[in-house]
Structure formats: structure tokens, C-alpha cells
Scaffold this motif. Structure first.
Motif, PDB file in Angstrom:
ATOM      1  N   LYS A 193       0.834  -1.199   0.000  1.00  0.00           N
ATOM      2  CA  LYS A 193       0.000   0.000   0.000  1.00  0.00           C
ATOM      3  C   LYS A 193       0.870   1.249   0.000  1.00  0.00           C
ATOM      4  O   LYS A 193       1.938   1.276   0.615  1.00  0.00           O
ATOM      5  N   ASP A 194       0.398   2.262  -0.698  1.00  0.00           N
ATOM      6  CA  ASP A 194       1.040   3.576  -0.653  1.00  0.00           C
ATOM      7  C   ASP A 194       0.503   4.342   0.544  1.00  0.00           C
ATOM      8  O   ASP A 194      -0.702   4.576   0.645  1.00  0.00           O
ATOM      9  N   THR A 222       8.566   7.752  11.144  1.00  0.00           N
ATOM     10  CA  THR A 222       7.523   7.713  10.112  1.00  0.00           C
ATOM     11  C   THR A 222       8.111   7.348   8.759  1.00  0.00           C
ATOM     12  O   THR A 222       7.582   6.480   8.037  1.00  0.00           O
ATOM     13  N   LEU A 223       9.216   7.967   8.405  1.00  0.00           N
ATOM     14  CA  LEU A 223       9.838   7.702   7.107  1.00  0.00           C
ATOM     15  C   LEU A 223      10.405   6.286   7.034  1.00  0.00           C
ATOM     16  O   LEU A 223      10.406   5.665   5.963  1.00  0.00           O
ATOM     17  N   ARG A 224      10.849   5.767   8.161  1.00  0.00           N
ATOM     18  CA  ARG A 224      11.401   4.402   8.161  1.00  0.00           C
ATOM     19  C   ARG A 224      10.320   3.352   7.935  1.00  0.00           C
ATOM     20  O   ARG A 224      10.634   2.211   7.588  1.00  0.00           O
ATOM     21  N   THR A 225       9.052   3.696   8.137  1.00  0.00           N
ATOM     22  CA  THR A 225       7.978   2.753   7.829  1.00  0.00           C
ATOM     23  C   THR A 225       7.800   2.581   6.327  1.00  0.00           C
ATOM     24  O   THR A 225       7.131   1.648   5.883  1.00  0.00           O
ATOM     25  N   GLY A 226       8.371   3.504   5.556  1.00  0.00           N
ATOM     26  CA  GLY A 226       8.170   3.490   4.109  1.00  0.00           C
ATOM     27  C   GLY A 226       7.125   4.478   3.649  1.00  0.00           C
ATOM     28  O   GLY A 226       6.863   4.598   2.438  1.00  0.00           O
ATOM     29  N   ALA A 227       6.513   5.190   4.589  1.00  0.00           N
ATOM     30  CA  ALA A 227       5.511   6.191   4.224  1.00  0.00           C
ATOM     31  C   ALA A 227       6.180   7.425   3.630  1.00  0.00           C
ATOM     32  O   ALA A 227       7.349   7.709   3.899  1.00  0.00           O
ATOM     33  N   LYS A 228       5.421   8.153   2.843  1.00  0.00           N
ATOM     34  CA  LYS A 228       5.869   9.436   2.327  1.00  0.00           C
ATOM     35  C   LYS A 228       5.329  10.547   3.215  1.00  0.00           C
ATOM     36  O   LYS A 228       4.173  10.488   3.637  1.00  0.00           O
ATOM     37  N   LEU A 229       6.173  11.542   3.482  1.00  0.00           N
ATOM     38  CA  LEU A 229       5.817  12.599   4.430  1.00  0.00           C
ATOM     39  C   LEU A 229       5.888  13.960   3.755  1.00  0.00           C
ATOM     40  O   LEU A 229       6.899  14.292   3.105  1.00  0.00           O
ATOM     41  N   TYR A 230       4.817  14.745   3.919  1.00  0.00           N
ATOM     42  CA  TYR A 230       4.752  16.094   3.360  1.00  0.00           C
ATOM     43  C   TYR A 230       4.421  17.076   4.481  1.00  0.00           C
ATOM     44  O   TYR A 230       3.635  16.772   5.373  1.00  0.00           O
ATOM     45  N   GLU A 231       5.002  18.281   4.400  1.00  0.00           N
ATOM     46  CA  GLU A 231       4.723  19.319   5.383  1.00  0.00           C
ATOM     47  C   GLU A 231       4.212  20.571   4.688  1.00  0.00           C
ATOM     48  O   GLU A 231       4.840  21.076   3.739  1.00  0.00           O
ATOM     49  N   LEU A 232       3.065  21.065   5.171  1.00  0.00           N
ATOM     50  CA  LEU A 232       2.472  22.268   4.599  1.00  0.00           C
ATOM     51  C   LEU A 232       3.345  23.482   4.870  1.00  0.00           C
ATOM     52  O   LEU A 232       3.853  23.672   5.975  1.00  0.00           O
ATOM     53  N   ARG A 233       3.492  24.313   3.874  1.00  0.00           N
ATOM     54  CA  ARG A 233       4.210  25.565   4.032  1.00  0.00           C
ATOM     55  C   ARG A 233       3.258  26.650   4.542  1.00  0.00           C
ATOM     56  O   ARG A 233       2.064  26.639   4.238  1.00  0.00           O
ATOM     57  N   SER A 234       3.787  27.577   5.311  1.00  0.00           N
ATOM     58  CA  SER A 234       2.940  28.651   5.852  1.00  0.00           C
ATOM     59  C   SER A 234       2.575  29.682   4.799  1.00  0.00           C
ATOM     60  O   SER A 234       1.687  30.501   5.021  1.00  0.00           O
TER      61      SER A 234
END
Length: 492
Positions: free
Chosen positions: A328-329, A356-368
Motif C-alpha cells: 500500500k502507498d 515515520t519515514l522508516r515505515t516506508g511512508a511518504k511525508l509532506y509538510e504544509l508551508r505557511s
């Protein structure tokens, strides 16, 4: 010190009226879908979120039930309070249940409303006894920590038991695009159909619980003159701001028939289930967490987690890792420090980036400072906030199912507070939500966070990589760092 409750009336939700725009529109919608389905409208823009709340209040004929974590006294708070009072004036029964944590200071006014307006009642969830006494309240909190630490984070808004709004927004200017300092990206769903009855039952459970304290007893200083004086101030403020801060909204009740007439053509169809935690700590089996865990496990291809305060525990991280192993993505959207209104929570989120990243998930952070299309979702003219912050709480599975509600993915939401939300099986509505998240996840509005070959965090922007965390105000940095050192994760 507030008096003990000797006799608290038990009241129940009123049945839908036989006439009125809300009941009539709900019946028209019912004729357009299968019996077990609901009609659903995504409220992802601040302007429409406030407009639909005004529409429900202005159009209500018999009842309005509002359950919130907080009600701020700003432009939107004044506007909604005036409309709620006007609805009560015309005979609509209004019940408002608000958490106590951010409610101190308005006791005489609240008691005056409850005692001197026959159609409006307010109750406070789990209040402290020592009102207006910081030392007494602090001592009480410490001595009764387990009880007072549990807050009601639910958010529902129901009119004529025909329509409900369920999601993440409280009442406050930053939820509705009217705060000059920061405005939220946030999310609700307007629903008509079977879940509205469950929302009504859930409200009654909280309203009549032992934890709901009658507003009439909050203060001995209640006077009819306090209510009349506050209403006069509300009218003066709304007249002053009708061409100013509130120029994008009607400052007097209006006929919303045209907007409701369009709903059969604009609302999605699908199955929806309302879920909430129990108000009594001793009876609470964490229904929301259990239901979400079951729903998340059913996804076969893709899972998107959106939370402003993302602090996953060991169990959540293991579930994410297992999902990735199954092919799964998994995507996570959280705010950067600059786009987070709670730097204390960020202090513990940042320790979860690598796990979180070591699980294989992709992580994004919202910019202000997101792109124009995203900012337009958060700001409402004439306001352009200094930053856009994130308050959206959602889970999307396989682009066909989703969850929209009040629950953050953090320890406090999972283990302590009461929460509520809507589990929705609707490819049509979920497609709208996925499209909205795709707009936010564009490179102009987020950083993608990854790990480099040396296991160091890296933020990517338009193909350019940075090793340092994106810039944020120095006070947020200091707060985040200090709180991150403290053993407070279980309380965030």
C-alpha cells in the motif's frame, strides 16, 4: 465556586418538522438516493463553512444543537451568536454544549442567556469548580487531574434534525478566514440522511450526561440587563463591520432557499456512519479509535493520513509499516513548524519524522505561505492572513472511503479526549477530498521530507534539497525545542 447540580432537566432532540426549507430539502434529497445512503457535501473552504452554518441557523424552524470544543469571541463568533439568538427569538429551541477548557470569563453572560431567554440553553462540559480563581482552578486541576484533563473535542452542528455539519471547525476567526494573524486550512462535511439521527442521539448523550453542567448555574451575577446590553453591542458591532471585516457574509438573516435548492445537484451520495466516544470516562471504550483502526485495515492500495498534530505511537507506526509491506502507498500530510499553531505539539512531532519515514511512508509538510489556490481556501476577503496554518483532520483510503472529524493523530485524541467524526464510503465525495489534498500537496504548497543516504532529514522544494528545517518564527522554534525536551508526549 460553582454550586452542585440538584436537578438538571433531561431534554431530547426534537423530531424534524413537517415543513420548512431544511425538512423539505432533506426529503427532496432522500428521493434522489437509495434508502441506506446519505447526501454529502465537502466543506473545505473557510467561506462556505461559515455560510452553511449561517444557512442552517437562519433556516431552522424547530431546533438547533451545537457541540464544540470552543467558541471564540471574534467577528465570526459575534456573527454566529447574533444569528443563534435571533433564531431563538423566533421560537427555535437552541442547545449549545461547549467544553470548559477555554471558556472561563463569560460566566455572567452565559448564565444570563440561560435564565432570561426561554428558547436557548447552554451547558459546559466538565467544568472546573473555581471560576475566576486562577490559583483555585490550578490546584483543583492538579488534585483532580485525571477527571479534568479529559476534554470534549467533538464538533457537530445540527438543525431541525435534517442537516448536520461534522468535522474539525470550532467557532473562531481563524476557522473562517477572518484572522489577520493566521487562518486555517480545515475540513467539515455537510450531511443529510441517516447519520443525522445518530448525531442527534450522540448530542443527547453528551447533553444529558453528568459531565454537562447547566450554564444557568455558572454565575450568581446573571441579569436580564447583561443579556440586553450584550445584544445591543452585538448589533452595533455587526453594523460597524458589515462593510468591513464581515463584508463577505450577510450580517442579517437571509433567505437561503436558493442555496438549498441547489443541493440535490451538488451533494454527493454514499454511505456514512457517525461515530463518537462516550462522555463518561468509565464507560468510554474509545469507539472512534477502534472504528478507524478497522476501517484503515480494509484499505488495499492507498492510505492518506492528514493531521495538524501528528504524533504517532508505536502501534500506529507498526500499522503504517505493515501497510507498506503489503504494497500500500501510505502518505502523511502534516504542517511545518511555521504552519503549526501549536509549536508545543510540533516539539514532539519532529521526533516522529524519522520513525515515520522508516515505515516506508511518504511525508509532506504544509508551508505557511502556500500557493494562491490553497490560500484562497483559508482566507476570506478582506483578510489576507500573515500565514496559513493547518487544522485539517482526515483519512483517505483507496480514493473511495474517508474519515472526516475532530480527531488528531496524537496521544491526547487517541487516549484522553472525546472525539467525533464521520466514516464515509462514497467514491464521489472521496474524489473531491482527494482532489483537494492533491492541490495542497503540490510542490508550491508543501515540502516533501525524506531521509538521505546518511539517514539525515531532507526537505525538497522544486527539486532543490535542504538539510535544515524550513524557517519559522524564533519563538516557535524555542517553544518547540523546549517542549520537545519535556516528557509531555502523552498529553499532546
Amino acid at each position: 465556586m460553582v454550586p452542585k447540580v440538584e436537578d438538571k432537566p433531561v431534554t431530547k432532540s426534537l423530531s424534524p418538522p413537517k415543513s420548512g426549507v431544511l425538512a423539505e430539502t432533506a426529503r427532496r434529497l432522500e428521493n434522489t438516493r437509495d434508502e441506506e445512503q446519505s447526501s454529502l457535501l465537502l466543506l473545505d473552504e473557510a467561506k462556505e463553512a461559515l455560510e452553511w452554518r449561517l444557512a442552517l441557523v437562519d433556516s431552522a424552524k424547530s431546533s438547533i444543537d451545537i457541540q464544540l470544543y470552543l467558541w471564540h469571541d471574534g467577528a465570526s463568533g459575534k456573527l454566529l451568536l447574533d444569528r443563534v439568538l435571533r433564531a431563538a427569538d423566533r421560537g427555535v429551541r437552541v442547545r449549545i454544549l461547549v467544553d470548559d477548557f477555554l471558556f472561563n470569563g463569560n460566566e455572567p453572560f452565559v448564565s444570563s442567556i440561560c435564565r432570561y431567554h426561554p428558547n436557548i440553553d447552554i451547558r459546559i462540559f466538565n467544568p472546573t469548580s473555581f471560576r475566576g480563581n486562577p490559583l483555585g482552578s490550578s490546584m483543583e486541576f492538579l488534585l483532580n487531574f485525571a477527571h479534568l484533563n479529559r476534554r470534549m473535542h467533538n464538533k457537530t452542528w445540527t438543525a431541525d434534525q435534517s442537516f448536520s455539519i461534522v468535522g474539525g471547525r470550532n467557532v473562531g476567526d481563524h476557522y473562517y478566514g477572518l484572522d489577520e494573524h493566521y487562518n486555517f486550512l480545515d475540513l467539515d462535511v455537510l450531511v443529510s440522511g441517516p447519520p443525522v439521527r445518530e448525531v442527534a442521539k450522540g448530542f443527547d448523550l453528551f447533553w444529558n450526561s453528568a459531565q454537562a453542567y447547566p450554564g444557568a448555574l455558572l454565575s450568581k451575577r446573571a441579569k436580564r440587563e447583561i443579556l440586553e446590553e450584550r445584544r445591543a453591542r452585538l448589533l452595533a458591532y455587526l453594523d460597524q463591520e458589515k462593510d468591513g471585516m464581515l463584508r463577505s457574509f450577510p450580517t442579517r438573516p437571509k433567505d437561503w432557499s436558493r442555496e438549498f435548492a441547489r443541493l440535490p445537484h451538488t451533494m454527493a451520495k454514499g454511505k456514512a456512519v457517525f461515530i463518537q466516544d462516550h462522555p463518561d470516562r468509565e464507560q468510554d471504550n474509545r469507539q472512534l479509535v477502534t472504528s478507524l483502526g478497522t476501517a484503515v485495515g480494509k484499505q488495499s492500495r492507498e492510505l492518506i493520513l492528514v493531521s495538524p498534530y501528528f504524533i504517532p505511537g508505536k502501534g500506529m507506526l507498526e500499522s503504517m509499516e505493515q501497510a507498506v509491506k503489503e504494497g500500500k502507498d501510505v502518505h502523511v500530510l502534516a504542517p511545518s513548524l511555521a504552519a503549526n499553531n501549536q509549536p508545543a505539539a510540533h516539539g514532539h512531532y519532529k521526533k516522529k519524522r524519522k520513525p515515520t519515514l522508516r515505515t516506508g511512508a511518504k511525508l509532506y509538510e504544509l508551508r505557511s505561505q502556500p500557493d494562491k489556490s490553497v490560500r484562497m481556501m483559508a482566507d476570506v476577503s478582506p483578510v489576507r492572513s500573515k500565514i496559513v496554518a493547518m487544522h485539517t483532520k482526515a483519512i483517505v483510503g483507496d480514493r473511495t472511503r474517508c474519515f472526516i472529524g475532530s480527531m488528531n493523530l496524537d496521544p491526547r485524541a487517541i487516549k484522553i479526549n472525546t472525539e467525533s467524526g464521520m466514516l464515509i464510503d462514497s467514491p464521489e465525495l472521496t474524489a473531491d477530498l482527494f482532489s483537494m489534498l492533491q492541490k495542497i500537496r503540490r510542490s508550491e504548497s508543501v515540502w516533501e521530507v525524506t531521509l538521505d543516504e546518511r539517514n539525515k532529514l531532507r526537505w525538497s522544494e522544486n527539486g532543490v534539497n535542504f538539510q535544515d528545517e524550513p524557517p519559522a518564527p524564533w519563538m516557535k522554534k524555542v517553544t518547540s525545542r523546549i517542549v520537545g525536551w519535556l516528557p509531555l508526549e502523552s498529553q499532546l
